[in-house]
Design an enzyme around this catalytic site. Structure first.
Site, short mmCIF file in Angstrom:
data_model
loop_
_atom_site.label_atom_id
_atom_site.label_comp_id
_atom_site.label_asym_id
_atom_site.label_seq_id
_atom_site.Cartn_x
_atom_site.Cartn_y
_atom_site.Cartn_z
N ASP A 1 -7.72 9.58 8.31
CA ASP A 1 -7.02 10.83 8.02
C ASP A 1 -6.53 10.94 6.59
OD1 ASP A 1 -5.19 8.71 8.49
OD2 ASP A 1 -3.58 10.14 8.84
N GLU A 2 -7.06 10.14 5.69
CA GLU A 2 -6.49 10.09 4.35
C GLU A 2 -7.59 9.79 3.35
OE1 GLU A 2 -3.03 7.46 2.07
OE2 GLU A 2 -3.85 6.81 3.99
N ASP B 1 -3.69 13.93 2.90
CA ASP B 1 -3.22 13.14 4.04
C ASP B 1 -2.93 14.09 5.19
OD1 ASP B 1 -2.41 11.00 5.52
OD2 ASP B 1 -0.65 10.52 4.32
#
Length: 411
Positions: free
Chosen positions: A108-109, A14
């Protein structure tokens, strides 16, 4: 190195305050300062907050006005999803250089299964450390990683590793790690469930694990009780699903003041159709189901959908269908707080063929030419005349784009 599958093969990576971190990278003078990404209008919300802003109690999804009351000297920047998407593409390529088993959750993860990568790259904690180092070197951004036996535990570990850290949870440490955590840290436990559990004296994950499933079922229901009983013991059977196709793309707009003029709504739908169509074409996909979303002044939300005979990635078609859905509601000057447009049932973009081939070719040529111009000269290089006189009550659109999640839970 034996090459056997390790006991903790799952990583959850993350990025830390992703939108804010990207903006600080683009504008170095922002580094180390309280930075908020989001809309600045009366109904703007925080999409991302730097850690310097979070010390003031600011979190994602907080109204921007509330955030600025907590930190009046915070710097505010509008979101730039094109920039975030570009960085995300580079991030995912980097992750796939380690394992093909990468399951993106947002820009983003992602989850990674590195069980088959240990022969080449070492044990999972080593792989996680190397990934963080490569992200720092190649993207100049911070990332937190959890390493654990399954997806639930890996995500929990990445949250505990923040900011810019790594946490490895060995199999033999799962029970002790979970026992002292608050129940609200369990996947799927929200505010109401937490209150219910607290009323029965269940405050820690250890309390949940020590409670019979039948008792939990009486407190929160059969399905929720069974779920809590499993994850409180660290069980999660889900596997990493690589490259799962996006279910849909959408954009929505919260107005500065409520709108009751159908013409303004139609114009806003055109702007949203342009934005969604650009993202469809950029992702090489097209969609068959068009969805209209309306939120009224009383916060009631209405959604209506229509499925097309053939997939499309054209703004003209999306606007036509969304407008038809709008007109079918016969709103008669009902005040609207938010309008949104979504596209689902996505397929490969090569399937985007309209029945009227001549009309399709004409609009397809125009829209792709506009894409090329925007790529060369910026997003404002080409627009439709109908959008030049956009109603001033429309806010800056903090909710636009896919996905809307940046760091809701401390990312």
């Amino acid at each position: 190195m034996t090459g056997q599958r390790p006991p903790e093969p799952i990583l959850h990576l993350d990025m830390d305050a992703f939108y804010a971190s990207v903006e600080a990278l683009r504008e170095p003078s922002l580094a180390g300062k309280p930075l908020l990404i989001g809309g600045t209008g009366g109904r703007g919300v925080v999409a991302s907050a730097s850690y310097e802003a979070r010390v003031y109690g600011i979190r994602s999804a907080m109204p921007m006005a509330s955030a600025l009351r907590r930190c009046p000297h915070a710097i505010v920047r509008p979101p730039d999803f094109a920039a975030y998407t570009d960085v995300s593409h580079r991030l995912m390529e980097l992750l796939r250089s380690v394992t093909p088993l990468v399951e993106p959750l947002s820009l983003d993860e992602a989850f990674l299964d590195v069980g088959g990568s240990v022969r080449l790259f070492g044990e999972p904690p080593r792989i996680a450390a190397d990934l963080r180092e490569r992200i720092a070197d190649e993207l100049q951004l911070p990332a937190s990683v959890g390493v654990a036996p399954n997806k639930f535990l890996a995500k929990l570990c990445s949250e505990h590793a923040k900011p810019d850290g790594l946490k490895h949870l060995p199999v033999d440490g799962v029970t002790a790690f979970l026992a002292g955590l608050e129940v609200r840290e369990l996947w799927g436990v929200g505010e109401k469930t937490t209150e219910q559990l607290h009323r029965y004296g269940l405050r820690t994950v250890g309390d949940i694990a020590a409670t019979e499933p039948a008792t939990l079922a009486r407190i929160v229901g059969q399905a929720a009780g069974a779920h809590l009983s499993e994850i409180a013991r660290g069980h999660d059977p889900r596997t990493v699903t690589p490259d799962e196709a996006a279910k849909g793309l959408s954009a929505e707009e919260t107005f500065e003041t409520d709108v009751d003029d159908p013409e303004i709504l139609r114009t806003e739908l055109l702007r949203l159709a342009e934005k969604v169509a650009q993202r469809l074409r950029g992702g090489g996909v097209a969609g068959r189901t068009v969805t209209l979303k309306l939120r009224f002044a009383n916060f009631q939300t209405l959604t209506r959908s229509r499925t097309l005979p053939t997939p499309t990635d054209q703004a003209t078609v999306l606007h036509r269908e969304a407008t038809a859905l709008l007109e079918a509601q016969r709103l008669e000057r009902v005040r609207v707080r938010l309008v949104g447009l979504g596209v689902g049932n996505l397929v490969d973009g090569g399937a985007a063929q309209q029945l009227d081939l001549l009309e399709s070719d004409r609009w397809e040529t125009l829209e792709h030419a506009a894409d090329d111009a925007r790529a060369r000269f910026g997003d404002t290089a080409v627009t439709r005349g109908a959008l030049l006189a956009r109603d001033p009550r429309a806010g800056p659109g903090p909710d636009e784009g896919w996905p809307t999640r940046d760091d809701t839970r401390g990312g």
